[in-house]
Design a protein around this motif. Structure first.
Motif, short mmCIF file in Angstrom:
data_model
loop_
_atom_site.label_atom_id
_atom_site.label_comp_id
_atom_site.label_asym_id
_atom_site.label_seq_id
_atom_site.Cartn_x
_atom_site.Cartn_y
_atom_site.Cartn_z
N ASP A 180 17.88 -6.45 15.79
CA ASP A 180 17.14 -5.95 14.79
C ASP A 180 16.05 -5.23 15.23
O ASP A 180 15.59 -4.01 14.64
CB ASP A 180 16.74 -7.00 13.67
CG ASP A 180 17.71 -7.72 12.93
OD1 ASP A 180 19.10 -7.09 12.94
OD2 ASP A 180 17.66 -8.69 12.40
N SER A 214 25.94 -9.80 3.75
CA SER A 214 25.00 -9.59 4.80
C SER A 214 23.79 -10.38 4.62
O SER A 214 23.23 -10.75 3.77
CB SER A 214 24.54 -8.18 4.61
OG SER A 214 23.58 -7.91 5.74
N ARG A 270 20.56 -12.11 16.90
CA ARG A 270 20.61 -11.02 15.79
C ARG A 270 19.37 -10.39 15.68
O ARG A 270 19.11 -8.93 15.38
CB ARG A 270 21.05 -11.51 14.65
CG ARG A 270 22.49 -11.95 14.58
CD ARG A 270 23.02 -12.47 13.21
NE ARG A 270 24.55 -12.42 12.79
CZ ARG A 270 25.05 -12.96 11.98
NH1 ARG A 270 24.21 -13.51 10.96
NH2 ARG A 270 26.29 -12.84 11.82
N ASP A 308 26.26 -6.51 10.57
CA ASP A 308 25.72 -6.80 12.01
C ASP A 308 26.31 -5.84 12.80
O ASP A 308 27.12 -4.77 12.61
CB ASP A 308 26.04 -8.39 12.06
CG ASP A 308 24.70 -8.95 11.70
OD1 ASP A 308 23.99 -8.75 12.67
OD2 ASP A 308 24.73 -9.77 10.65
N ASN A 342 21.37 -9.54 6.91
CA ASN A 342 20.59 -8.68 7.86
C ASN A 342 19.52 -8.02 7.03
O ASN A 342 19.94 -7.06 6.13
CB ASN A 342 21.40 -7.54 8.43
CG ASN A 342 20.75 -6.74 9.58
OD1 ASN A 342 19.52 -6.87 9.55
ND2 ASN A 342 21.41 -6.01 10.33
N ARG A 377 18.73 -15.82 9.08
CA ARG A 377 19.44 -14.67 9.57
C ARG A 377 20.82 -14.76 10.09
O ARG A 377 21.40 -14.12 9.90
CB ARG A 377 18.61 -14.12 10.79
CG ARG A 377 19.02 -12.81 11.58
CD ARG A 377 19.01 -11.78 10.74
NE ARG A 377 19.24 -10.45 11.18
CZ ARG A 377 20.78 -10.16 11.04
NH1 ARG A 377 21.69 -10.73 10.60
NH2 ARG A 377 20.98 -8.86 11.92
N LYS A 429 23.73 -1.11 11.92
CA LYS A 429 24.73 -1.82 10.89
C LYS A 429 26.04 -1.46 10.83
O LYS A 429 26.28 -0.24 10.58
CB LYS A 429 23.92 -1.87 9.68
CG LYS A 429 22.53 -2.68 9.64
CD LYS A 429 21.98 -2.38 8.45
CE LYS A 429 20.53 -3.06 8.09
NZ LYS A 429 20.10 -3.10 6.77
#
Length: 654
Positions: A439, A17, A435, A368, A19, A288, A445
């Motif tokens: 967020d 990930s 992205r 994601d 994220n 990211r 997620k």
């Protein structure tokens, strides 16, 4: 005693990930909902119920509709629905072969290197075709595709345009001497092997399909001139580079529009960029998206400054988009439709809602999100006004709540957190940093969102979640989740343009020998669902992409599952059967049908790629893992499209 669960497979880049947000994971949502689930009654969940995997001992997936919605597809008067699956399931396989049920036949069509027109440059089995020749041949690593019929149902079922993606290249097989040394010529050939192929094919009296000469045949490669449309123009400062806008890369799954165009979807585009400049450091936005100095191993930046992050920094922002291609107009430039956002697009599934276009896409990386674009007004009106329906609309991202409900959160500048004061310049900025925008608004997620498909009967939406790494914010019903699952949701009122929905788990994949939550059996056990597509009768076709670091290995819990495969599911009854198995090292990816549903086209991607179980191909022995489909003692494995037909000419799967 409960079965011992396997250690999660070694990571591929999508399993890691990028994220860093504090948004809730789907796993956390699932765990809370599971703790409150009600009993399943009569195949339909109670309002607070939770549908998981298969009914014990039946080898079937959850057949109920999402919580709060009545069942669909049953016979009038409450009788049981008639099943859609009429074939005998094939067993799992570790053979270097392509296997289909009894009563079916196959034909290998357009393997990598096939000329897109008869008389074009011939395939050289030692991999020595030049970049110029490759640009006139079918590309490498076939993925998503669609058949565009030419004519009415009868004529169009024997003649049409086949359009397919070429996701990436295996440089150890692409070049005669492998990839140890990177040169400008090798970069040019690799670019020519990427992109999209358009070929015209027809079924002749001999019963086989053939490539025919066509003015429409063409290749769209990593070097083809492209346009940009929507809020992010080609002139945007973030897209300025030392070269004109060129090419499309890492096209995974696909989509097609009601007006007859093809959508190619740029997934792991970050892997092609890197730099040897020690002073270069990634921005927060680049981090990211997984952009790094080392790149993804292609090393093109060593030989072509176009892919050097320090020397040509704007080029990387030209990728990560949905690309629209008109297959019937070979002179039309491909167009990157920026209103659909910039992520690692797995696919783009298009449906309609009261005249409006609705497009679903998953961002295929662990942690994601799932996105939806809803067009403004009738797409027919937009087209009549000379506008693209994909340029005018609202992009949303999904939030899954623990009571089985969900909400689509708008990614619109000036809405919620996406304000100028919050650091967002305008809508172009939101789309360039999709992205980060997701967020900021609090999306859920997910566990590597892959292909999405819409049931043609009910308009329910299904998404494959191929696996999860087991990091602290786990994104699945299991932690770790090495096998993946399929999530399903119903938009409010059956309207795909709605902003709220209800969801459930349609299927938990895996092997009950290693995970006692799984109730699949030998006729249908599988892992890592990836490709997903409904046919017009309502069969759901499921394709798998088990990592080559796990395929066939007991230490990874995949020894009973064998090579990658394709299955068919009947969502009304929950029944699932294994339809075919692929060769060693390959992924099964891409499926489309003729209008009469009597011919299926399926893609076999990256046969012979390096695997832990079977070995690693080398320039000296490119056949170390697989020699499919040619089985030439001096050749090499080739991705290919396979034609599948019933020997009696019947409907596939029935």
């Amino acid at each position: 005693m409960a079965a011992q669960r396997p250690v999660f497979p070694e990571f591929d880049p999508d399993d890691v990930s990028s994220n860093p947000s504090g948004n809730r994971s789907f796993g956390e949502v699932v765990q809370q909902r599971m703790s409150r689930r009600a009993a399943l009654k009569g195949g339909t969940a109670a309002a607070a119920g939770f549908l998981v995997a298969a009914q014990a001992g039946t080898g079937t997936a959850a057949a109920a509709t999402p919580a709060g919605r009545g069942g669909g597809g049953g016979r009038p008067g409450g009788g049981s629905p008639r099943g859609l699956l009429g074939f005998t399931p094939v067993p799992t396989s570790t053979a270097d072969d392509f296997t289909v049920p009894e009563g079916y036949e196959t034909q290998v069509l357009i393997p990598w290197g096939t000329p897109i027109r008869p008389g074009g440059p011939r395939w050289r089995k030692d991999g020595s075709n030049s970049a110029e020749e490759q640009a006139e041949q079918i590309g490498m690593n076939h993925d998503g595709m669609h058949f565009f019929p030419l004519g009415n149902t009868r004529e169009g079922s024997r003649r049409g345009l086949l359009v397919l993606n070429h996701e990436y290249v295996d440089q150890s097989l692409l070049f005669p001497d492998g990839a140890e040394e990177m040169t400008a010529d090798k970069v040019r050939k690799a670019l020519a092997a990427h992109g999209v192929s358009v070929v015209e094919i027809e079924r002749r009296r001999d019963g086989d399909w053939h490539v025919v000469d066509s003015r429409r045949a063409r290749r769209v490669t990593g070097s083809t001139p492209v346009d940009f449309s929507g809020p992010v123009k080609a002139s945007h400062p973030s897209l300025r580079a030392d070269n004109e806008p060129l090419g499309t890369l890492n096209n995974c799954s696909n989509g097609y529009t009601p007006w007859g165009t093809y959508l190619a979807c740029e997934e792991n585009w970050n892997n092609y960029f890197g730099t040897q400049d020690p002073s270069w450091t990634p921005t927060a936005s680049q981090k990211r998206y997984g952009v790094s100095a080392s790149g993804g191993g292609f090393r093109w930046h060593e030989a072509d400054p176009r892919f050097d992050l320090a020397a040509n920094p704007g080029e990387v922002n030209r990728f990560g988009w949905i690309v629209e291609i008109d297959p019937k107009n070979p002179d039309a430039k491909p167009v990157k439709r920026t209103a659909l956002g910039r992520v690692k697009h797995e696919g783009c599934t298009v449906t309609e809602s009261r005249g409006r276009v609705v497009a679903y896409t998953g961002d295929d990386q662990d942690g994601d999100y799932i996105y939806k674009f809803v067009g403004h007004g009738s797409w027919r009106v937009q087209r009549a006004l000379g506008r693209s329906p994909l340029d005018h609309g609202t992009l949303y991202v999904a939030r899954f709540d623990d009571d089985g409900s969900g909400e689509w959160l708008p990614l619109e500048h000036g809405t919620g957190a996406l304000t100028t004061a919050g650091g967002w310049a305008d809508q172009a900025d939101v789309l360039l940093r999709t992205r980060e925008a997701a967020d900021a608004v609090g999306a859920t997620k997910m566990d590597r969102p892959e292909w999405i498909s819409v049931d043609p009967r009910t308009k329910d939406v299904y998404c494959t979640l191929t696996n999860g790494s087991g990091w602290n914010s786990a994104v699945s019903p299991r932690k770790p989740n090495p096998y993946g699952h399929i999530v399903r949701w119903t938009e409010r009122g059956g309207d795909n343009a709605a902003t709220t929905f209800e969801w459930d788990i349609f299927l938990l994949a895996g092997d009950p020998a290693y995970d006692d939550q799984v109730t699949l059996d030998e006729s249908n056990l599988f892992g890592s669902p990836d490709g997903l597509a409904f046919d017009d009768d309502g069969r759901l076709w499921i394709q798998t992409d088990v990592s080559n670091s796990s395929q066939n290995l007991a230490s990874k819990g995949y020894d009973n599952i064998g090579n990658n495969q394709m299955l068919a599911a009947d969502p009304r009854t929950g029944e699932i059967r294994r339809f075919l198995t692929g060769p060693r090292g390959a992924e099964i990816s891409g499926v489309t049908f003729t209008p009469d549903r009597r011919t299926m086209f399926v893609n076999v991607q990256h046969p012979g790629e390096a695997t832990t179980a079977w070995g690693t191909p080398t320039p000296e022995n490119p056949r170390a893992v697989s020699n499919w489909p040619d089985f030439d003692p001096e050749g090499r494995p080739r991705s290919a499209t396979v034609v599948v037909r019933r020997t009696d000419g019947g409907v596939i799967g029935s």
